[in-house]
Design an enzyme around this catalytic site. Structure first.
Site, PDB file in Angstrom:
ATOM      1  N   ASP A  49     -83.509  86.600   1.148  1.00 19.77           N
ATOM      2  CA  ASP A  49     -82.264  87.354   0.932  1.00 19.77           C
ATOM      3  C   ASP A  49     -81.383  87.254   2.164  1.00 19.77           C
ATOM      4  OD1 ASP A  49     -83.308  88.184  -1.475  1.00 19.77           O
ATOM      5  OD2 ASP A  49     -84.028  90.107  -0.683  1.00 19.77           O
TER       6      ASP A  49
HETATM    7  N1  URA Z   1     -88.792  89.593  -1.095  1.00 20.20           N
HETATM    8  C1  URA Z   1     -87.581  90.176  -0.961  1.00 20.20           C
HETATM    9  O1  URA Z   1     -87.360  91.255  -1.454  1.00 20.20           O
HETATM   10  N2  URA Z   1     -86.654  89.525  -0.269  1.00 20.20           N
HETATM   11  C2  URA Z   1     -86.846  88.331   0.322  1.00 20.20           C
HETATM   12  O2  URA Z   1     -85.942  87.799   0.974  1.00 20.20           O
HETATM   13  C3  URA Z   1     -88.115  87.749   0.182  1.00 20.20           C
HETATM   14  C4  URA Z   1     -89.070  88.401  -0.532  1.00 20.20           C
END
Ligand code: URA
Length: 235
Positions: free
Chosen positions: A101
């Site tokens: 993310d």
């Molecule tokens: N899980 C999440 O919530 N975000 C990420 O970036 C990776 C795994």
């Protein structure tokens, strides 16, 4: 790259076999026969062997310590991408293996090896990834079993079993094998925690190099690459 090395990588024979092919005049670069086996090819050269065009792209593998506010994509109109860190590699078709993310930090594998990426991301072979999740409140160990058994997310999807590696106060190290959208955040959300910081610490056998500052990267070592290749072969 040296002509003999390139042809050997492409399985036209061992280094000494391809040297012979070169010396016998079977190899051309940009339409000219090259008899010199240590000839160095440039990126845009057209190489042929027995008249067939050879397409060769040197495979590259990097570990990036992704900072926040950068998207896991090769191109974006608005945000900086993880590939923008790789100045000088513009023509090398680099891409991130999977996504973190925009506000997640940590280990991201960057490569131009589509086959490896496909294997590592295939649902059948998904390798374990470990995240350090900082929660908005103290973690209650009574939630471990449920998290490890598989969690029903807000859209009804039931996650594969996870592993809680360790925890202290509001910090939990969790390993998962999938990569659903916001997966770690949504898994904790199912137990009323908010993930306020998320950092990926490892990806299969690769551990985030603590010498890398946010936004820095380095090539994988030969040992790391071998381990990575084995990690999906053994899955
Ligand atoms: N899980 C999440 O919530 N975000 C990420 O970036 C990776 C795994």
């Amino acid at each position: 790259m040296r002509l003999d090395k390139m042809l050997a990588h492409l399985n036209y024979g061992s280094r000494s076999e391809v040297k012979k092919l070169i010396r016998k005049g079977f190899v051309m670069v940009n339409g000219e026969i090259i008899l010199d086996d240590d000839y160095n090819t440039k990126e845009d050269d057209e190489v042929t062997i027995f008249g067939d065009v050879v397409s060769y792209e040197e495979k590259l593998y990097f570990m990036l310590n992704k900072p926040k506010n950068v998207v896991s994509a090769t191109f974006d109109y608005y945000d900086k991408t993880v590939i923008d860190f790789f100045q000088g590699y513009e023509k090398r078709n680099l891409f991130p293996v999977g996504r973190l993310d925009i506000d997640t930090t940590g280990l991201l594998l960057i490569t131009n090896d589509g086959e490896l990426a496909h294997m590592l991301l295939s649902p059948k072979r998904h390798v374990y990834k470990t995240y350090k999740a900082t929660l908005d409140k103290k973690f209650d160990p009574k939630d471990i079993i449920a998290l490890e058994n598989g969690v029903t997310l807000d859209d009804g999807y039931v996650t594969l079993p996870a592993r809680i590696e360790s925890f202290e106060e509001n910090i939990v190290y969790i390993s998962i094998r999938e990569g659903k959208y916001h997966q770690v955040k949504r898994m904790f959300q199912a137990f009323d925690y908010e993930v306020v910081e998320l950092n990926r610490e490892s990806f299969g056998p690769l551990k985030l190099d603590s010498n890398l500052k946010l936004g820095e990267y380095r090539p994988l070592t030969k040992e790391e690459l071998d381990l990575l290749m084995k990690s999906y072969e053994n899955n």
